[in-house]
Write a protein that holds these residues in place. Sequence first.
Motif, short mmCIF file in Angstrom:
data_model
loop_
_atom_site.label_atom_id
_atom_site.label_comp_id
_atom_site.label_asym_id
_atom_site.label_seq_id
_atom_site.Cartn_x
_atom_site.Cartn_y
_atom_site.Cartn_z
N ASP A 101 0.83 -1.21 0.00
CA ASP A 101 0.00 0.00 0.00
C ASP A 101 0.86 1.26 0.00
O ASP A 101 0.59 2.22 -0.73
CB ASP A 101 -0.93 0.00 1.22
N ILE A 102 1.90 1.27 0.83
CA ILE A 102 2.77 2.44 0.90
C ILE A 102 3.53 2.63 -0.41
O ILE A 102 3.64 3.75 -0.92
CB ILE A 102 3.76 2.29 2.07
N ALA A 103 4.05 1.53 -0.96
CA ALA A 103 4.81 1.62 -2.21
C ALA A 103 3.93 2.10 -3.36
O ALA A 103 4.36 2.90 -4.19
CB ALA A 103 5.43 0.26 -2.54
N ASN A 104 2.70 1.62 -3.41
CA ASN A 104 1.77 2.07 -4.46
C ASN A 104 1.45 3.55 -4.32
O ASN A 104 1.26 4.26 -5.31
CB ASN A 104 0.49 1.24 -4.43
N THR A 105 1.36 4.03 -3.09
CA THR A 105 1.10 5.45 -2.86
C THR A 105 2.26 6.30 -3.37
O THR A 105 2.06 7.40 -3.91
CB THR A 105 0.89 5.73 -1.35
N ALA A 106 3.49 5.78 -3.22
CA ALA A 106 4.67 6.55 -3.64
C ALA A 106 4.90 6.53 -5.14
O ALA A 106 5.60 7.39 -5.67
CB ALA A 106 5.90 6.01 -2.92
N VAL A 107 4.31 5.54 -5.83
CA VAL A 107 4.51 5.44 -7.28
C VAL A 107 3.96 6.68 -7.98
O VAL A 107 2.88 7.17 -7.66
CB VAL A 107 3.82 4.17 -7.83
N ASN A 108 4.74 7.21 -8.92
CA ASN A 108 4.35 8.39 -9.70
C ASN A 108 4.10 9.62 -8.83
O ASN A 108 3.27 10.47 -9.15
CB ASN A 108 3.10 8.10 -10.54
N SER A 109 4.79 9.69 -7.70
CA SER A 109 4.69 10.86 -6.83
C SER A 109 6.03 11.56 -6.79
O SER A 109 6.96 11.22 -7.53
CB SER A 109 4.28 10.43 -5.41
N SER A 110 6.16 12.55 -5.92
CA SER A 110 7.41 13.29 -5.78
C SER A 110 8.42 12.55 -4.92
O SER A 110 9.53 13.05 -4.69
CB SER A 110 7.13 14.67 -5.16
N ILE A 111 8.06 11.36 -4.44
CA ILE A 111 8.94 10.57 -3.59
C ILE A 111 9.54 9.41 -4.39
O ILE A 111 8.83 8.67 -5.05
CB ILE A 111 8.18 9.99 -2.38
N ASP A 112 10.86 9.28 -4.31
CA ASP A 112 11.56 8.15 -4.90
C ASP A 112 11.81 7.13 -3.79
O ASP A 112 12.75 7.27 -3.01
CB ASP A 112 12.88 8.62 -5.51
N LEU A 113 10.94 6.13 -3.70
CA LEU A 113 11.02 5.12 -2.65
C LEU A 113 11.56 3.81 -3.21
O LEU A 113 11.04 3.30 -4.21
CB LEU A 113 9.65 4.88 -2.02
N HIS A 114 12.58 3.28 -2.56
CA HIS A 114 13.10 1.97 -2.93
C HIS A 114 13.13 1.09 -1.69
O HIS A 114 13.55 1.52 -0.62
CB HIS A 114 14.50 2.06 -3.53
N ILE A 115 12.69 -0.16 -1.85
CA ILE A 115 12.61 -1.10 -0.74
C ILE A 115 13.56 -2.25 -1.00
O ILE A 115 13.58 -2.83 -2.10
CB ILE A 115 11.18 -1.63 -0.57
N SER A 116 14.37 -2.59 -0.01
CA SER A 116 15.30 -3.71 -0.11
C SER A 116 15.02 -4.68 1.03
O SER A 116 14.96 -4.27 2.19
CB SER A 116 16.75 -3.23 -0.02
N ILE A 117 14.85 -5.95 0.69
CA ILE A 117 14.66 -7.00 1.70
C ILE A 117 15.87 -7.93 1.63
O ILE A 117 16.14 -8.52 0.59
CB ILE A 117 13.36 -7.78 1.46
N PHE A 118 16.57 -8.04 2.73
CA PHE A 118 17.77 -8.87 2.80
C PHE A 118 17.48 -10.09 3.67
O PHE A 118 17.05 -9.95 4.82
CB PHE A 118 18.94 -8.08 3.40
N VAL A 119 17.70 -11.27 3.11
CA VAL A 119 17.44 -12.51 3.83
C VAL A 119 18.76 -13.24 4.01
O VAL A 119 19.52 -13.42 3.05
CB VAL A 119 16.44 -13.40 3.05
N THR A 120 19.05 -13.67 5.23
CA THR A 120 20.35 -14.27 5.52
C THR A 120 20.33 -15.79 5.54
O THR A 120 21.18 -16.42 6.17
CB THR A 120 20.88 -13.75 6.87
N CYS A 121 19.36 -16.40 4.89
CA CYS A 121 19.37 -17.86 4.76
C CYS A 121 18.96 -18.22 3.33
O CYS A 121 18.53 -17.37 2.57
CB CYS A 121 18.41 -18.51 5.76
#
Length: 225
Positions: A101-121
């Motif tokens: 929901d948050i990422a969709n809100t940021a799409v095509n807006s003035s905010i450049d949002l990038h999400i990174s998920i790091f998994v250690t297994c």
Amino acid sequence: MIDGPYGGSSVDLGQYESVLLVAGGSGITFTLGLLDDIIGRCVKLRRRGGERTRRIEFAWCIRSFGERLPRPSLTGTLHRFSHLSPCALGNIYWIAPMLIDIANTAVNSSIDLHISIFVTCLCNPEAVPLIPNCDVTITKPSIYGLLQDLTGSRSASSSVSVEEDGKVDYRVGWVETSGHAGGVAVCASGPTSLTREAQNAVARLGVLRGIELGGVAIHVEQFTL
């Protein structure tokens, strides 16, 4: 009945152009709230408070995706992920809907949002729901590396010089660009090792680099027993 905890960030993210949010495990409950707040202020409220935030890197470090689903009575509320393998979900199963929901809100807006998920297994990254502008990596991240990527980029440079013996010395290297000068805010939440790494990453930038960036602020939340 559980009441609390109470508190909040000592850093107003809206005063900074670039924001790095880092969470370890359940520490995402803190950083996710900060992300939701700043996206709401910048996009939904159209920066009424003069928010300056333009770029956000949201990083979440987890050991695995978990092995069990919630009890059957709760799965109906998460029906949008019914096409995924139940045994491959778990931790992210609860967080993904809000991130989407948050990422969709940021799409095509003035905010450049990038999400990174790091998994250690060794887990299956295909089990993660499709989240806009999100990368999944099976590795442990470098917070200093994330901070460098957020505050500037490296570009190739070359130089040619003639030595005294007539030989030509051709060198190729990397230089740091100035990056964003509107200030940087770093918020980290998780185990002591993660928050300490975040503090050390900010310290490694140095005073001069901090001035060039327009100031650097940090807030950490430690999850310890």
